[in-house]
Design a protein around this motif. Structure first.
Motif, PDB file in Angstrom:
ATOM      1  N   GLY A 111       0.819  -1.218   0.000  1.00  0.00           N
ATOM      2  CA  GLY A 111       0.000   0.000   0.000  1.00  0.00           C
ATOM      3  C   GLY A 111       0.845   1.258   0.000  1.00  0.00           C
ATOM      4  O   GLY A 111       0.351   2.335   0.344  1.00  0.00           O
ATOM      5  N   ASN A 139       1.232   2.658  -5.673  1.00  0.00           N
ATOM      6  CA  ASN A 139      -0.168   3.045  -5.846  1.00  0.00           C
ATOM      7  C   ASN A 139      -0.303   4.406  -6.531  1.00  0.00           C
ATOM      8  O   ASN A 139      -0.983   5.303  -6.045  1.00  0.00           O
ATOM      9  CB  ASN A 139      -0.880   3.045  -4.481  1.00  0.00           C
ATOM     10  N   THR A 164      -6.517   2.248  -9.635  1.00  0.00           N
ATOM     11  CA  THR A 164      -6.195   0.907  -9.144  1.00  0.00           C
ATOM     12  C   THR A 164      -5.613   0.954  -7.730  1.00  0.00           C
ATOM     13  O   THR A 164      -5.326  -0.083  -7.140  1.00  0.00           O
ATOM     14  CB  THR A 164      -5.162   0.212 -10.070  1.00  0.00           C
ATOM     15  N   ALA A 165      -5.423   2.163  -7.219  1.00  0.00           N
ATOM     16  CA  ALA A 165      -4.732   2.326  -5.924  1.00  0.00           C
ATOM     17  C   ALA A 165      -5.477   1.626  -4.786  1.00  0.00           C
ATOM     18  O   ALA A 165      -6.706   1.614  -4.748  1.00  0.00           O
ATOM     19  CB  ALA A 165      -4.573   3.807  -5.612  1.00  0.00           C
ATOM     20  N   LEU A 166      -4.709   1.045  -3.883  1.00  0.00           N
ATOM     21  CA  LEU A 166      -5.276   0.430  -2.684  1.00  0.00           C
ATOM     22  C   LEU A 166      -5.388   1.470  -1.568  1.00  0.00           C
ATOM     23  O   LEU A 166      -6.180   1.327  -0.644  1.00  0.00           O
ATOM     24  CB  LEU A 166      -4.390  -0.722  -2.199  1.00  0.00           C
ATOM     25  N   THR A 167      -4.532   2.501  -1.667  1.00  0.00           N
ATOM     26  CA  THR A 167      -4.447   3.499  -0.597  1.00  0.00           C
ATOM     27  C   THR A 167      -4.457   4.908  -1.173  1.00  0.00           C
ATOM     28  O   THR A 167      -4.003   5.129  -2.293  1.00  0.00           O
ATOM     29  CB  THR A 167      -3.129   3.331   0.190  1.00  0.00           C
TER      30      THR A 167
END
Ligand code: RUQ
Ligand code: CUA
Ligand code: CA
Length: 650
Positions: A325, A330, A335-338
């Motif tokens: 993360g 990211n 598509t970023a998780l965070t």
């Protein structure tokens, strides 16, 4: 000075020692000495009150609290429960509100001979043992307690609390108000913030808590097996998701910087944690070097999809999947998780407004609170907002050392000001209008002095959709002159504040054994407890009086016995010196509150058995002689006679 004050009985009252000014000066001086001067210098004005009504003395302008106005008379019940952490005492406490009466202390990470926590086999199994059967840990540090949710409010099923000291999460089942599970989280240190989710991010049928999120405040070598001990630049911290039912660790996220407190959105899609050490510093000065740190948001659905897709790794012996993360991994919002939202210097606390619209992160070293719109964070993840900082919709100046924020459900926020020793009330929509450029609005609407240096502040039902805006509690770190001195360590204070009107009103001071941190205030009607257990819930129950017996298998002796006032099922137990003895006791009494104790002289055994419950202990009969077993819990007119003999033959 000529203090002649007396109380109603004519007994002299100790003079006010004028600690308020002294404390303010020393607190600020201490911080400056610790190198925090630069942080505080970032205040636009040395006097936060310049943007606010003049600092009010307590009760100023407010209708005075009438004597007895909030009394809970003998025979009357409180209208709320407070479920509170206990800090390095390692337990969780229950208080009544508004009385402030202590109702229960629930042992969790600590030992408690009153109930036998850490002494019975059943509690040891929950706490975790070493191969030799002794407890793995006997200490803990609880900071935060949060309850399980259904439909955005408390469902009275579970409470969870953190152990900052040994990286564990504990669950309390609320029907019995007892700890029923503890999980050690792999590869974390300084496990601080904890918050359950409120619904599933994907499955709309799951409208209750199924996950608990845990923030780790300290970064550490990964894995912590002796590698990288001298190279803190390689250390990092993990954000963890624990399954609410199984209490297994589901997954972890590697982050840049550290984490502190945790909050979750009502839609189940976001978890947030404030970061004060985005610098990844391992020296104090480094942790304060950046002008801005962050509030990081986790996109839960994406994190879990990434794990399903196998985009994870593991650390050391841990089988828990970990996803990346960090900023670098990211870059694409879609598509970023965070999402790292920048907030001013070393923030502390993150709290969600009851309407679910705003996360508030306090400045700690900045006199501001940062308001982040949930909707805009979602927009960033959708690729529709350029800069994460654009999710900030307000940043009012509210005072020095802001830490935690509570809400009344009427659009007002209440933030604890550690350095100012105040709770400041401010209006969220006014703060947003001011941020948009309206110079005529004044977000701060009231202030009240608290005594002294508040940490957490929390409101009745304030962390649910049912925030009712009635009571606010300030958990203060220093009581100083507020109570009779009892040696070097003063008690802590909890101060109850009425927030129903425009002006806050201090209702009363209460002592608290050091040192509680955060708590939640839950309406009494929400909480459903069971007063008498079901014998069948205890797999090792000695179900019939006829089952009272002693069984020997080699040098292992198993004693099965019952208790029923005022008798134990066996008047005498005979074992041989050197035997390993397991005693299992089932309380056959059915009457509410008819609890028995079970203590064995000179054998360090002590526990209680509530009605219909079963507990056991295992120990070595390491000294020959005759030892009285007696009931330690007052149960009957013949309580003192409720005894049995433990005979250890040579
Ligand atoms: S933290 S004083 Cu341990 Cu809850 Cu903010
Ligand atoms: Cu049984 Cu006291
Ligand atoms: Ca920092």
């Amino acid at each position: 000075m000529d203090h002649k004050e007396t109380d109603i009985s004519g007994t002299p009252v100790l003079p006010d020692q004028g600690r308020r000014n002294f404390l303010e000066t020393t607190a600020k001086a201490t911080l400056a000495g610790a190198g925090l001067a630069m942080g505080l210098a970032a205040c636009k004005s040395d006097k936060p009150a310049a943007t606010a009504p003049a600092k009010a003395a307590e009760g100023d302008g407010a209708r005075a609290v009438a004597p007895g106005e909030f009394d809970v008379h003998p025979g009357k019940l409180d209208s709320y429960y407070i479920f509170s952490s206990a800090g390095h005492n390692g337990e969780v406490r229950i208080y009544g509100l508004p009385s402030g009466r202590t109702l229960k202390r629930i042992p969790v990470f600590n030992l408690d001979p009153m109930v036998g926590w850490g002494i019975t086999n059943e509690s040891k199994k929950i706490m975790g043992t070493k191969p030799d059967g002794t407890l793995k840990y006997t200490t803990g540090d609880t900071h935060h307690v949060h309850g399980s949710y259904t439909d955005g409010t408390y469902d009275s099923k579970y409470l969870w609390t953190n152990d900052k000291l040994n990286g564990r999460i504990a669950r309390i089942r609320m029907d019995r108000m007892e700890c029923d599970a503890i999980t050690e989280i792999p590869n974390v240190q300084g496990f601080h913030g904890i918050f359950p989710d409120k619904r599933d991010p994907v499955d709309s049928n799951i409208n209750h808590t199924t996950r608990v999120f845990c923030g780790a405040e300290f970064h550490s070598p990964q894995p912590n097996d002796g590698r990288d001990v001298n190279d803190p630049t390689k250390w990092f911290a993990l954000f963890t998701c624990v399954d609410a039912e199984s209490m297994d660790v589901r997954w972890q996220v590697k982050v840049d910087g550290n984490m502190d407190l945790v909050a979750t959105s009502y839609d189940g899609k976001l978890a947030a944690t404030n970061q004060y050490n985005t610098e990844n510093g391992y020296l104090l000065a480094d942790m304060m070097s950046a002008e801005r740190d962050a509030c990081v948001f986790f996109n839960i659905e994406r994190v879990e999809a990434a794990i399903k897709a196998g985009k994870s790794f593991t650390i050391g012996d841990s089988k828990v999947p970990v996803v990346d993360g960090t900023h670098a991994a990211n870059q694409d919002p879609k598509t970023a998780l965070t999402c790292y939202v920048p907030v001013p210097k070393n923030p502390h606390g993150v709290n969600l407004s009851p309407d679910g619209k705003y996360f508030v992160c306090s400045g700690k070293l900045s006199p501001t609170a940062t308001v982040i719109a949930t909707e805009l964070v979602h927009k960033w993840f959708a690729g529709e907002l350029k800069d994460p900082r654009d999710a900030v919709v307000a940043e009012p100046e509210i005072g020095l050392g802001p830490l935690h924020t509570a809400f009344d459900g009427r659009g007002n926020a209440y933030t604890s000001l550690f350095l100012d020793s105040q709770i400041v009330k401010w209006n969220v929509e006014k703060a947003i209008a001011q941020y948009k450029g309206d110079k005529s609005v004044q977000p701060v609407v009231d202030r009240i002095d608290v005594h002294y240096q508040p940490g957490h502040t929390y409101a009745s039902m304030g962390e649910t959709k049912e925030a009712d805006g009635k009571f606010l509690n300030a958990g203060n770190k220093f009581s100083k002159d507020r109570f009779l001195p009892v040696g070097p360590l003063h008690v802590e204070t909890e101060q109850l504040i009425d927030i129903t009107g425009d002006k806050m009103r201090l209702i009363h001071d209460h002592t608290a054994y050091p040192e509680p941190h955060d708590a939640i205030i839950v309406r009494a009607d929400v909480v459903k407890t069971k007063q008498v257990s079901d014998m069948n819930d205890f797999p090792n129950a000695v179900k019939s009086m006829d089952d009272n017996r002693v069984e020997r298998h080699g040098n292992k002796v198993f004693v099965y016995m019952t208790s029923q006032a005022p008798n134990y099922g066996l008047a005498e137990i005979k074992v041989k010196h050197g035997d390993e003895v397991t005693i299992t006791v089932t309380n056959h009494d059915k009457v509410e509150d008819l609890t028995h104790g079970f203590g064995i002289e000179k054998y360090n055994v002590n526990f209680i058995i509530n009605p219909q419950e079963t507990h056991s202990v295992t120990f070595k009969a390491d000294k020959p002689g005759a030892f009285w077993i007696y009931c330690t819990h007052f149960c009957h007119a013949l309580h003192l006679e409720m005894r049995s003999r433990f005979i250890v033959e040579k």
